[in-house]
Scaffold this motif. Structure first.
Motif, PDB file in Angstrom:
ATOM      1  N   ASP A 124       0.688  -1.332  -0.094  1.00  8.92           N
ATOM      2  CA  ASP A 124       0.101  -0.078  -0.053  1.00  8.92           C
ATOM      3  C   ASP A 124       0.926   1.326  -0.239  1.00  8.92           C
ATOM      4  N   LEU A 125       1.865   1.158   0.692  1.00  8.78           N
ATOM      5  CA  LEU A 125       2.572   2.430   0.902  1.00  8.78           C
ATOM      6  C   LEU A 125       3.583   2.559  -0.709  1.00  8.78           C
ATOM      7  N   SER A 161       9.108   2.535   5.124  1.00  5.23           N
ATOM      8  CA  SER A 161       9.468   1.062   4.483  1.00  5.23           C
ATOM      9  C   SER A 161      10.489   1.376   3.293  1.00  5.23           C
ATOM     10  N   ASP A 304      16.713  -8.591   9.600  1.00  6.95           N
ATOM     11  CA  ASP A 304      17.364  -9.666   8.886  1.00  6.95           C
ATOM     12  C   ASP A 304      18.334 -10.397   9.772  1.00  6.95           C
ATOM     13  N   MET A 326       9.258  -6.126  13.183  1.00  7.61           N
ATOM     14  CA  MET A 326       9.173  -5.621  11.385  1.00  7.61           C
ATOM     15  C   MET A 326       8.158  -6.524  10.729  1.00  7.61           C
TER      16      MET A 326
HETATM   17  C1  UD1 Z   1      13.679  -4.657   3.083  1.00  8.70           C
HETATM   18  C2  UD1 Z   1      14.392  -5.745   2.648  1.00  8.70           C
HETATM   19  C3  UD1 Z   1      14.204  -6.825   3.679  1.00  8.70           C
HETATM   20  C4  UD1 Z   1      14.051  -6.145   5.115  1.00  8.70           C
HETATM   21  C5  UD1 Z   1      13.365  -5.213   5.183  1.00  8.70           C
HETATM   22  C6  UD1 Z   1      13.193  -4.588   6.674  1.00  8.70           C
HETATM   23  C7  UD1 Z   1      14.873  -5.398   0.269  1.00  8.70           C
HETATM   24  C8  UD1 Z   1      14.992  -6.023  -0.935  1.00  8.70           C
HETATM   25  N1  UD1 Z   1      14.655  -6.237   1.349  1.00  8.70           N
HETATM   26  O1  UD1 Z   1      12.234  -5.396   2.469  1.00  8.70           O
HETATM   27  O2  UD1 Z   1      15.432  -7.799   3.509  1.00  8.70           O
HETATM   28  O3  UD1 Z   1      14.082  -7.350   5.943  1.00  8.70           O
HETATM   29  O4  UD1 Z   1      13.490  -4.053   4.141  1.00  8.70           O
HETATM   30  O5  UD1 Z   1      14.669  -4.071   6.925  1.00  8.70           O
HETATM   31  O6  UD1 Z   1      15.508  -4.572   0.296  1.00  8.70           O
HETATM   32  N2  UD1 Z   1       4.778  -2.296   4.840  1.00  8.70           N
HETATM   33  C9  UD1 Z   1       3.547  -1.787   4.727  1.00  8.70           C
HETATM   34  N3  UD1 Z   1       3.039  -1.407   3.604  1.00  8.70           N
HETATM   35  C10 UD1 Z   1       4.043  -1.291   2.471  1.00  8.70           C
HETATM   36  C11 UD1 Z   1       5.291  -1.617   2.468  1.00  8.70           C
HETATM   37  C12 UD1 Z   1       5.823  -2.045   3.727  1.00  8.70           C
HETATM   38  O7  UD1 Z   1       2.766  -1.879   5.698  1.00  8.70           O
HETATM   39  O8  UD1 Z   1       3.510  -0.945   1.347  1.00  8.70           O
HETATM   40  C13 UD1 Z   1       5.496  -2.658   6.021  1.00  8.70           C
HETATM   41  C14 UD1 Z   1       5.832  -4.186   6.087  1.00  8.70           C
HETATM   42  O9  UD1 Z   1       4.745  -5.060   6.125  1.00  8.70           O
HETATM   43  C15 UD1 Z   1       6.806  -4.271   7.262  1.00  8.70           C
HETATM   44  C16 UD1 Z   1       7.331  -2.883   7.535  1.00  8.70           C
HETATM   45  O10 UD1 Z   1       6.376  -1.879   6.415  1.00  8.70           O
HETATM   46  O11 UD1 Z   1       6.249  -4.651   8.257  1.00  8.70           O
HETATM   47  C17 UD1 Z   1       8.814  -2.687   6.978  1.00  8.70           C
HETATM   48  O12 UD1 Z   1       8.899  -3.563   5.271  1.00  8.70           O
HETATM   49  P1  UD1 Z   1       9.703  -2.694   4.247  1.00  8.70           P
HETATM   50  O13 UD1 Z   1      10.871  -1.901   4.819  1.00  8.70           O
HETATM   51  O14 UD1 Z   1       8.919  -2.146   3.263  1.00  8.70           O
HETATM   52  O15 UD1 Z   1      10.713  -3.915   3.698  1.00  8.70           O
HETATM   53  P2  UD1 Z   1      10.953  -4.299   2.294  1.00  8.70           P
HETATM   54  O16 UD1 Z   1      11.105  -2.999   1.534  1.00  8.70           O
HETATM   55  O17 UD1 Z   1       9.946  -5.339   1.855  1.00  8.70           O
END
Ligand code: UD1
Length: 421
Positions: A124-125, A161, A304, A326
Motif C-alpha cells: 500500500d505504501l 518502508s 534480517d 518488523m
Molecule cells: C526490505 C529488505 C528486507 C528487510 C526489510 C526490513 C530488500 C529487497 N528487502 O524489505 O530484507 O527485511 O526491508 O528491513 O531491500 N509495509 C507496509 N506497506 C508497504 C510496505 C511495507 O505496511 O507498502 C510494512 C511491512 O509489512 C513491514 C514494514 O513495513 O512490516 C517494513 O517493510 P519494508 O521496509 O517495506 O521492507 P521491504 O522493503 O519489503
C-alpha cells in the motif's frame, strides 16, 4: 534434494570477504532502466534474485548480461512495460520495478506479488507514493496497471518502508519538479541507491536521513558503480563465528552499518574490533544471554540479522528475549532450532531463548532466506552432524555460503542428491 551436510563443533578461523549487497543491487538494477545508456554494476553478487532482476530487465527490452563480477545493463531503448506473473513470482521484491517502469515508460503493468514466507507483505505504501506523484494505479485480478505523467510533490510515508522509499525515489527522479520524501527509510542500501542515481546524473540528496529530496526531470546517462558490501551476510558470518568459536575477520563491509549487531555479540562475550571496512571477532566458550533484542528500522537492530543471532545465542548459555517488530512470521526457524535441542518459547512477536550449550545435530528445513542461514549458524556450533535442506532460500541471498564457511575451517558440504529418509 539439495542439502548442506554440516559437522558441527569446529572452530572457525581466517578471513572472509562479503559480496555485494542483495538489498542494494536489486533497486540499483531497477534504476538502470531510468537512463538511456549503459550501466556497469560492479561487485554484483551471483544470486538467484539478481538473475530474476536481469530476466525482468530483458523482458522490458534491455540488454542485461554478466561480465565477471559485474553486470552490464543497456537500457538505451526499452520496449516493454509489463512484468508477467511468472517473473514477478520469482522475486518478492520485483515491485521495486514499478516506479522505474512507470517513470521511464509512462505506464507499467505488474502482477502484484502475493504474501511471502515472512507473512503478508503489503504494498500500500508503494502504491500510495506512486499515486501522490500523480500516477494512476488500477488493481484488477491481481495485476497493477499504472500510467500517468509524474509530478514532483511532498510525500510523507506513514512508516519508513525500505521498498516504498526506493520506489518513490525512482519514480521521483523521472517526475517533473522537486519531490520531498518525509519519514523515508534510512537504511545504508538507500544511501547506496542515492549514490548510483547521482552517478547517473540524478539530483538526489538526504538519503541516510529521514528526508530525501529529489529534483526530478534532469537528463540521465549510463555510469559505472560498485555496490556496497552485504551487511547481513557479514552479520551471518559473525554469528557463525560466535556460535562455533574461533577468530574470524570479515572484510568488505562498513562496520558502522553493523554496530547494533556487533554490540549484541560483544555483550554476549565475544571480543569484537572494527576497522574501516572490516570486523574481527574472537570468542571461546559459550555465549552469554544479552539484554532484549528488538528489531527496528535502521539504525535499529536489523530484522534480517534476528535469526542468525538467535541461532548463535540458542547454543550459548543464559536467556535472551527477542522482539520482532518488523514482520509477522519471522520465527519460522524456531521450530527447526528446537529440533537441534534449542529451548525457545515464542508468543506473538516475542521469543524467549534459553541457551542450551551445545545444541545437537539434526535434519532441518529452511523456510526462508535468513531463517535458513540461522540453521547453518546453529549447525556449525552444534555437536554432531546436521543436514539443512531448502537451500533455494539461501541461494537468494548468499553467493557462496558453503565455500566461505569451508574456507574458515567449517565442515560443510553441499550435497546435490540427498535421499529423503
Ligand atoms: C526490505 C529488505 C528486507 C528487510 C526489510 C526490513 C530488500 C529487497 N528487502 O524489505 O530484507 O527485511 O526491508 O528491513 O531491500 N509495509 C507496509 N506497506 C508497504 C510496505 C511495507 O505496511 O507498502 C510494512 C511491512 O509489512 C513491514 C514494514 O513495513 O512490516 C517494513 O517493510 P519494508 O521496509 O517495506 O521492507 P521491504 O522493503 O519489503
Amino acid at each position: 534434494m539439495c542439502a548442506y551436510v554440516i559437522e558441527g563443533g569446529r572452530k572457525l578461523s581466517g578471513s572472509v570477504a562479503v559480496h555485494g549487497a542483495k538489498n542494494s543491487v536489486l533497486p540499483i538494477l531497477a534504476a538502470c532502466l531510468l537512463a538511456p545508456g549503459t550501466c556497469v554494476i560492479e561487485n554484483c553478487p551471483r544470486l538467484s534474485d539478481v538473475e530474476a532482476s536481469l530476466a525482468i530487465l530483458r523482458r522490458l527490452g534491455c540488454r542485461a548480461e554478466r561480465q565477471g563480477e559485474a553486470v552490464v545493463v543497456d537500457a538505451t531503448a526499452p520496449t516493454g512495460w509489463e512484468v508477467p506473473d511468472r517473473l514477478m513470482r520469482e522475486m518478492r521484491s520485483s515491485v521495486i520495478f514499478l516506479g522505474a517502469i512507470l517513470g521511464r515508460m509512462g505506464q507499467a503493468k505488474l502482477c502484484a506479488p502475493g504474501g511471502c514466507e515472512l507473512g503478508p507483505r503489503p504494498i500500500d505504501l508503494h502504491l500510495g507514493a506512486i499515486r501522490t506523484l500523480g500516477g494512476r494505479v488500477k488493481e484488477l485480478g491481481g495485476c497493477l496497471t499504472c500510467s500517468g505523467r509524474l509530478q514532483g510533490t511532498d510525500l510523507v510515508l506513514s512508516l519508513p518502508s525500505v521498498g516504498a522509499t526506493e520506489n518513490a525515489m525512482l519514480a521521483a527522479v523521472c517526475a517533473q519538479g522537486t519531490t520531498t520524501i518525509t519519514n523515508a527509510a534510512r537504511e545504508p542500501e538507500i544511501v547506496d541507491l542515492q549514490g548510483f542515481l547521482q552517478a547517473m546524473g540524478a539530483r538526489v540528496q538526504g538519503a541516510g536521513s529521514s528526508v530525501i529530496t529529489i529534483e526530478g526531470g534532469h537528463p540521465l546517462h549510463g555510469c559505472t558503480y560498485a555496490v556496497m558490501g552485504d551487511r547481513i551476510v557479514a552479520a551471518t558470518y559473525l554469528s557463525a563465528a560466535a556460535a562455533a568459536g574461533g577468530s574470524v575477520e570479515v572484510t568488505g563491509v562498513d562496520w558502522r552499518t553493523l554496530s547494533t549487531v556487533t554490540a549484541v555479540l560483544k555483550e554476549a562475550g565475544c571480543q569484537v574490533r572494527s576497522g574501516r571496512d572490516q570486523i574481527w571477532l574472537q570468542t571461546d566458550g559459550p555465549l552469554k544471554g544479552v539484554r532484549p533484542i528488538r528489531t527496528a528500522p535502521y539504525p535499529g537492530f536489523p530484522t534480517d540479522a534476528q535469526a542468525p543471532v538467535m541461532a548463535a545465542l540458542a547454543g550459548g548459555s543464559g536467556c535472551t528475549v527477542f522482539v520482532e517488530n518488523m514482520f509477522d512470521s519471522r520465527y519460522r526457524h524456531v521450530d527447526e532450532l528446537i529440533r537441534m535441542g534449542a529451548d525457545i518459547r515464542v508468543e506473538g512477536r516475542v521469543a524467549v531463548v534459553y541457551g542450551v550449550s551445545p545444541l545437537h545435530g539434526a535434519s532441518v528445513v529452511a523456510s526462508d532466506l535468513r531463517g535458513g542461514a540461522a540453521l547453518v549458524v546453529a549447525a556449525l556450533g552444534a555437536r554432531g552432524e546436521s543436514t539443512v535442506t531448502g537451500l533455494h532460500h539461501m541461494d537468494r541471498g548468499y553467493q557462496s555460503l558453503e565455500d566461505d564457511l569451508h574456507a574458515l575451517g567449517a565442515s560443510i558440504r553441499r550435497v546435490e542428491n540427498l535421499k529423503k529418509s
